[in-house]
Design an enzyme around this catalytic site. Structure first.
Site, PDB file in Angstrom:
ATOM      1  N   TYR A 181      -2.876   2.678 -11.274  1.00  0.00           N
ATOM      2  CA  TYR A 181      -1.774   3.206 -11.198  1.00  0.00           C
ATOM      3  C   TYR A 181      -0.081   2.855 -10.947  1.00  0.00           C
ATOM      4  O   TYR A 181       1.102   3.369 -10.911  1.00  0.00           O
ATOM      5  CB  TYR A 181      -2.028   4.274  -9.841  1.00  0.00           C
ATOM      6  N   LYS A 214     -14.103  -3.377   1.822  1.00  0.00           N
ATOM      7  CA  LYS A 214     -15.034  -2.390   1.205  1.00  0.00           C
ATOM      8  C   LYS A 214     -16.757  -2.260   1.468  1.00  0.00           C
ATOM      9  O   LYS A 214     -17.311  -1.670   1.759  1.00  0.00           O
ATOM     10  CB  LYS A 214     -14.778  -1.801  -0.234  1.00  0.00           C
ATOM     11  N   ILE A 231      -7.708   3.820 -14.188  1.00  0.00           N
ATOM     12  CA  ILE A 231      -7.987   3.732 -12.518  1.00  0.00           C
ATOM     13  C   ILE A 231      -6.429   2.843 -12.165  1.00  0.00           C
ATOM     14  O   ILE A 231      -6.012   3.207 -10.554  1.00  0.00           O
ATOM     15  CB  ILE A 231      -9.207   3.617 -12.069  1.00  0.00           C
ATOM     16  N   ASP A 235     -14.060   7.275  -2.699  1.00  0.00           N
ATOM     17  CA  ASP A 235     -13.908   6.992  -3.651  1.00  0.00           C
ATOM     18  C   ASP A 235     -14.311   7.767  -5.077  1.00  0.00           C
ATOM     19  O   ASP A 235     -13.080   8.183  -5.811  1.00  0.00           O
ATOM     20  CB  ASP A 235     -13.988   5.709  -4.205  1.00  0.00           C
ATOM     21  N   SER A 284       0.371  -0.786  -0.163  1.00  0.00           N
ATOM     22  CA  SER A 284      -0.020  -0.026  -0.383  1.00  0.00           C
ATOM     23  C   SER A 284       1.096   1.017  -0.381  1.00  0.00           C
ATOM     24  O   SER A 284       1.733   1.888   0.309  1.00  0.00           O
ATOM     25  CB  SER A 284      -0.731   0.194   1.117  1.00  0.00           C
ATOM     26  N   ASN A 318     -14.563   2.998   2.113  1.00  0.00           N
ATOM     27  CA  ASN A 318     -13.290   3.403   1.794  1.00  0.00           C
ATOM     28  C   ASN A 318     -12.844   3.705   3.249  1.00  0.00           C
ATOM     29  O   ASN A 318     -11.459   3.907   3.332  1.00  0.00           O
ATOM     30  CB  ASN A 318     -12.440   3.059   0.661  1.00  0.00           C
ATOM     31  N   GLY A 353     -17.700  -3.784 -11.102  1.00  0.00           N
ATOM     32  CA  GLY A 353     -17.081  -3.930 -10.018  1.00  0.00           C
ATOM     33  C   GLY A 353     -17.308  -3.325  -8.854  1.00  0.00           C
ATOM     34  O   GLY A 353     -17.395  -2.562  -8.863  1.00  0.00           O
TER      35      GLY A 353
HETATM   36  P1  ATR Z   1     -12.446  -3.632  -7.940  1.00  0.00           P
HETATM   37  O1  ATR Z   1     -12.906  -3.703  -6.658  1.00  0.00           O
HETATM   38  O2  ATR Z   1     -10.835  -3.441  -8.278  1.00  0.00           O
HETATM   39  O3  ATR Z   1     -13.708  -3.066  -9.401  1.00  0.00           O
HETATM   40  P2  ATR Z   1     -13.763  -6.065  -8.227  1.00  0.00           P
HETATM   41  O4  ATR Z   1     -15.341  -5.828  -7.191  1.00  0.00           O
HETATM   42  O5  ATR Z   1     -13.568  -7.610  -8.173  1.00  0.00           O
HETATM   43  O6  ATR Z   1     -12.613  -5.696  -8.243  1.00  0.00           O
HETATM   44  O7  ATR Z   1     -14.387  -6.285  -9.829  1.00  0.00           O
HETATM   45  C1  ATR Z   1     -13.661  -6.119 -10.322  1.00  0.00           C
HETATM   46  C2  ATR Z   1     -13.673  -6.220 -12.158  1.00  0.00           C
HETATM   47  O8  ATR Z   1     -12.422  -6.334 -12.957  1.00  0.00           O
HETATM   48  C3  ATR Z   1     -15.301  -6.748 -13.300  1.00  0.00           C
HETATM   49  O9  ATR Z   1     -15.864  -5.845 -13.517  1.00  0.00           O
HETATM   50  C4  ATR Z   1     -14.487  -7.595 -13.452  1.00  0.00           C
HETATM   51  O10 ATR Z   1     -15.487  -8.422 -14.500  1.00  0.00           O
HETATM   52  P3  ATR Z   1     -16.292  -9.334 -14.485  1.00  0.00           P
HETATM   53  O11 ATR Z   1     -17.531  -8.895 -13.903  1.00  0.00           O
HETATM   54  O12 ATR Z   1     -16.407  -9.818 -15.452  1.00  0.00           O
HETATM   55  O13 ATR Z   1     -15.512 -10.301 -13.931  1.00  0.00           O
HETATM   56  C5  ATR Z   1     -13.467  -7.157 -14.427  1.00  0.00           C
HETATM   57  N1  ATR Z   1     -12.322  -7.557 -14.827  1.00  0.00           N
HETATM   58  C6  ATR Z   1     -11.398  -8.772 -14.067  1.00  0.00           C
HETATM   59  N2  ATR Z   1     -10.399  -9.129 -14.722  1.00  0.00           N
HETATM   60  C7  ATR Z   1     -10.747  -8.885 -16.284  1.00  0.00           C
HETATM   61  C8  ATR Z   1     -10.901  -9.403 -17.279  1.00  0.00           C
HETATM   62  N3  ATR Z   1      -9.017 -10.293 -17.360  1.00  0.00           N
HETATM   63  N4  ATR Z   1     -10.676  -8.670 -18.279  1.00  0.00           N
HETATM   64  C9  ATR Z   1     -11.981  -7.959 -18.158  1.00  0.00           C
HETATM   65  N5  ATR Z   1     -12.573  -7.745 -17.282  1.00  0.00           N
HETATM   66  C10 ATR Z   1     -12.494  -8.414 -16.364  1.00  0.00           C
END
Ligand code: ATR
Length: 262
Positions: free
Chosen positions: A207, A62, A205, A98, A15, A83, A121
């Site tokens: 970094y 979160k 988003i 956020d 972090s 958060n 997500g």
């Molecule tokens: P965060 O809090 O970072 O948003 P999350 O709630 O786990 O993490 O959500 C991850 C997001 O990245 C989701 O929109 C996921 O798509 P799915 O809903 O289809 O799972 C997306 N994601 C993760 N890996 C991916 C990949 N390889 N290609 C496309 N989308 C991806």
């Protein structure tokens, strides 16, 4: 007595928040320290955390943290994720910075602008909430279309679809908010021909790296780009303001962040 703040995450080892906040405390003459709480047992940790003064909450907590709070802001209720926790007299109050961090990083009025958000997500939820609140016309595209549909309906967006549907939607701003970009693969989500044709402002988003493949591609075809650390910085600035009720030393925090991103 020295107040204790910290980031609650699992894993939390890498972090950047301790660097930002400890620099901010020093610069502001605040007698506090900011630690890493890498906890596997959320409920037990929160029971023991009532002597602390505040927490930044990150993945995977979160959403899960919300049920443990004594008070939640309207934003937390709407987004379903928190958060920022402020702890006073053993009571835990939850906020979400956020979405504000995202809007501040965009640094422009978004009312009436067409914005495509990739992802559905936790991060995308806060971003879509902020954009809709400010009057943007938002389309949500996600690998799992059902999740895009649900998010779009919940926040009254203009549309939704799968990632390959991007070419159907013109936009002023394109936001990469999936976690696919974390592995530097966000380029695979967006076709370069789309970027050339539509020329959106592109905000990733992610970094690490600061310039993702998506941003590099977008910059090469002449798009304005926005890097992910700006959202990280601005959400932290708002946390500081919630905890201390005063302006955060933003430039000090930016310096600490940039130094630690190298
Ligand atoms: P965060 O809090 O970072 O948003 P999350 O709630 O786990 O993490 O959500 C991850 C997001 O990245 C989701 O929109 C996921 O798509 P799915 O809903 O289809 O799972 C997306 N994601 C993760 N890996 C991916 C990949 N390889 N290609 C496309 N989308 C991806």
């Amino acid at each position: 007595m020295t107040k204790v703040y910290g980031i609650l995450a699992h894993p939390a080892g890498h972090s950047l928040s301790p660097a930002m906040f400890n620099a901010a405390f020093d610069a502001s003459g605040i007698d506090a320290e900011y630690r890493i709480f890498d906890e596997a047992d959320l409920g037990r940790f929160l029971e023991l955390s009532r002597d602390l003064s505040g927490l930044s909450v990150s993945l995977p907590y979160k959403e899960k943290v919300v049920e443990h709070l004594n008070f939640v802001s309207e934003d937390v209720k709407a987004i379903g994720a928190c958060n920022t926790v402020k702890i006073e007299d053993g009571r835990l109050s939850g906020f979400n910075t956020d979405w504000v961090g995202f809007l501040e990083a965009l640094a422009r009025p978004v009312s009436g602008l067409r914005v495509v958000v990739l992802g559905a997500g936790g991060a995308a939820r806060a971003i879509v909430y902020g954009l809709v609140k400010e009057g943007a016309k938002v389309v949500v595209l996600n690998r799992t279309v059902e999740k895009a549909k649900k998010l779009a309906e919940e926040f009254s967006c203009e549309g939704f679809g799968g990632l390959p549907d991007l070419s159907k939607f013109e936009c002023d701003i394109l936001v990469q908010a999936t976690s696919a970009g974390v592995s530097s693969r966000s380029d695979v989500l967006v076709d370069v021909e789309y970027l050339k044709r539509v020329r959106p402002v592109v905000f990733d988003i992610v970094y690490k790296p600061l310039i993702t493949l998506l941003l590099e591609t977008a910059r090469n075809v002449g798009c304005e780009i926005i890097t992910g650390e700006k959202m990280l910085l601005n959400q932290a600035v708002k946390q500081f303001e919630i905890w201390f009720g005063r302006e955060a030393p933003k430039e000090v925090m930016r310096g600490a962040l940039v130094e630690n991103l190298k």
